[in-house]
Design a protein around this motif. Structure first.
Motif, PDB file in Angstrom:
ATOM      1  N   GLU A 316       0.814  -1.301  -0.161  1.00 58.37           N
ATOM      2  CA  GLU A 316      -0.003  -0.143  -0.194  1.00 58.37           C
ATOM      3  C   GLU A 316       0.895   1.239   0.094  1.00 58.37           C
ATOM      4  N   ILE A 317       0.622   2.162  -1.129  1.00 59.53           N
ATOM      5  CA  ILE A 317       1.195   3.373  -0.947  1.00 59.53           C
ATOM      6  C   ILE A 317       0.493   4.490  -0.740  1.00 59.53           C
ATOM      7  N   LYS A 318       0.669   5.331   0.194  1.00 55.73           N
ATOM      8  CA  LYS A 318      -0.389   6.562   0.606  1.00 55.73           C
ATOM      9  C   LYS A 318       0.022   7.738  -0.034  1.00 55.73           C
ATOM     10  N   LYS A 319      -0.928   8.587  -0.218  1.00 57.89           N
ATOM     11  CA  LYS A 319      -0.785   9.820  -1.188  1.00 57.89           C
ATOM     12  C   LYS A 319       0.084  10.633  -0.597  1.00 57.89           C
ATOM     13  N   GLU A 321       3.233   9.701  -0.601  1.00 60.90           N
ATOM     14  CA  GLU A 321       4.586   8.931  -0.341  1.00 60.90           C
ATOM     15  C   GLU A 321       5.156   8.870  -1.628  1.00 60.90           C
ATOM     16  N   LYS A 327       8.697  -0.729  -3.374  1.00 61.02           N
ATOM     17  CA  LYS A 327       7.425  -0.807  -3.161  1.00 61.02           C
ATOM     18  C   LYS A 327       6.552  -1.042  -4.666  1.00 61.02           C
ATOM     19  N   THR A 349       5.947  10.899  -6.608  1.00 61.96           N
ATOM     20  CA  THR A 349       5.133  10.992  -5.461  1.00 61.96           C
ATOM     21  C   THR A 349       3.845  10.675  -5.704  1.00 61.96           C
ATOM     22  N   ALA A 350       3.093   9.769  -4.867  1.00 57.30           N
ATOM     23  CA  ALA A 350       1.794   9.284  -5.245  1.00 57.30           C
ATOM     24  C   ALA A 350       0.606  10.332  -5.233  1.00 57.30           C
ATOM     25  N   ARG A 351      -0.134  10.499  -5.883  1.00 57.46           N
ATOM     26  CA  ARG A 351      -1.237  11.776  -6.158  1.00 57.46           C
ATOM     27  C   ARG A 351      -2.365  11.279  -5.298  1.00 57.46           C
ATOM     28  N   LYS A 352      -2.530   9.810  -5.112  1.00 54.90           N
ATOM     29  CA  LYS A 352      -3.813   9.179  -4.487  1.00 54.90           C
ATOM     30  C   LYS A 352      -3.063   8.058  -3.578  1.00 54.90           C
ATOM     31  N   ASP A 353      -3.999   7.271  -2.786  1.00 58.80           N
ATOM     32  CA  ASP A 353      -3.726   6.093  -2.080  1.00 58.80           C
ATOM     33  C   ASP A 353      -3.664   5.189  -3.180  1.00 58.80           C
ATOM     34  N   LEU A 354      -2.526   4.211  -3.202  1.00 54.59           N
ATOM     35  CA  LEU A 354      -2.599   2.981  -4.141  1.00 54.59           C
ATOM     36  C   LEU A 354      -2.557   1.769  -3.604  1.00 54.59           C
TER      37      LEU A 354
END
Length: 354
Positions: A316-319, A321, A327, A349-354
């Motif tokens: 899980e990659i958080k917004k 992060e 990962k 950088t993640a723009r939303k939770d993945l």
């Protein structure tokens, strides 16, 4: 004359050498842009029986071969009492002269055989073993000559054949390289079209004596179309020969490997020839196709998506992060970001939770 050819040369030489096509007749052409010219060699397997000869023609017409080849012997113009048997298996023949005499056909019979071959849509070919035999064949309208390897040094016969200006298929079996080079040069100087077949006069021919590399060597050295005259009794040599550029194949035929005759162990059955033709035609289509790797891959677009990999989160990659290689994972289908573009993802950088 040992010849060493690299694997790379063996499989690429035919692309480098461009040769003029040779027209056998209006329906059959030997050339790089044409299917392999396949000759079924009856030789003397008919054992002097006209009925057997015609039956073989009929059977071979169902296999898909291009030509049926015989041998034309006229004993009194070819043999002397001192000629020895290669294989003495016929008890009724006291000498080779007797054998040639017993198994030969007259002119009218040759016309019947030739007509039958042509009615079945194939090319009639026969090897002459004397000038008189060549004259007989020329009189009945033969379209192409096959010269047995024992005739390569028969200069008077070759000079006669050259006067007809018909294509000559030449076997190399019992010749030295310098002899072949001189004969090919002489015939080409007389404006004759020549095809040279690699041939080894062993019956049956063992694998170590096939000399398949000579198919490439002859083509490179003599600048002529080449092929294989095979005596192995196997399918593999002809298939391999086509794969490295042979444009003509010749092979002996028998009804069964249990038949009686000097060449039976070196021959293919009618059923084996049917199989061989199918396999060679498969290779012909492959080699003659206008193949483009990129075009072919484009045609496989949908299946490509099924088998290629996309970049996906391994955890899980958080917004907000940062994305690191640890990962990430790579899974099918390939409908997302391609695995080969992973470098464009790492460090982002993640723009939303993945």
């Amino acid at each position: 004359f040992p010849v060493t050819i690299s694997r790379k040369t063996l499989f690429t030489e035919r692309v480098k050498v461009k040769l003029k096509e040779i027209v056998i007749n209006k329906n059959k052409v030997v050339g790089e842009a044409y299917p392999t010219f396949m000759i079924a060699e009856v030789a003397l397997f008919h054992d002097g029986s006209l009925g057997n000869a015609l039956a073989l023609v009929d059977a071979l017409s169902e296999t898909g071969v291009d030509a049926v080849k015989f041998q034309t012997h006229i004993a009194e113009f070819e043999s002397t009492p001192s000629e020895q048997f290669r294989v003495k298996i016929f008890p009724q023949d006291k000498s080779r002269y007797d054998y040639w005499k017993r198994t030969s056909f007259n002119k009218e019979q040759w016309i019947l055989i030739k007509n039958r071959v042509e009615e079945k849509g194939m090319v009639f070919i026969s090897s002459p073993f004397s000038i008189e035999a060549a004259e007989l064949l020329n009189d009945i309208g033969i379209e192409c000559w096959k010269v047995g390897s024992g005739e390569v040094t028969n200069k008077p016969l070759l000079e006669y054949l050259a006067t007809t200006q018909k294509p000559i298929i030449l076997s190399s079996g019992m010749s030295y390289l310098n002899e072949l080079e001189q004969v090919a040069k002489n015939l080409k100087n007389k404006k004759c079209e020549v095809i040279l077949l690699q041939c080894t006069n062993q019956y049956p021919c063992p694998p170590e004596s096939l000399g398949l590399e000579m198919i490439v060597k002859y083509k490179e050295q003599f600048n002529i179309h080449t092929g294989l005259s095979d005596h192995s009794g196997m399918l593999a040599p002809c298939i391999a020969a086509v794969a490295i550029g042979a444009k003509v194949l010749e092979f002996h035929v028998t009804w069964s490997k249990k038949c009686f005759g000097p060449d039976v162990s070196s021959s293919l059955t009618v059923d084996e020839i049917t199989t061989l033709v199918k396999q060679v035609r498969f290779l012909d289509k492959a080699s003659l196709a206008n193949y483009s790797k990129d075009d072919q891959t484009s045609k496989m677009y949908n299946i490509r998506k099924l088998f290629t990999k996309s970049v996906v989160p391994k955890v899980e990659i958080k917004k907000g992060e940062k994305i690191t290689i640890e990962k990430l994972s790579f899974k099918k289908p390939g409908t997302g970001i391609s695995a080969d573009l992973v470098h464009e993802v790492i460090g982002k950088t993640a723009r939303k939770d993945l």
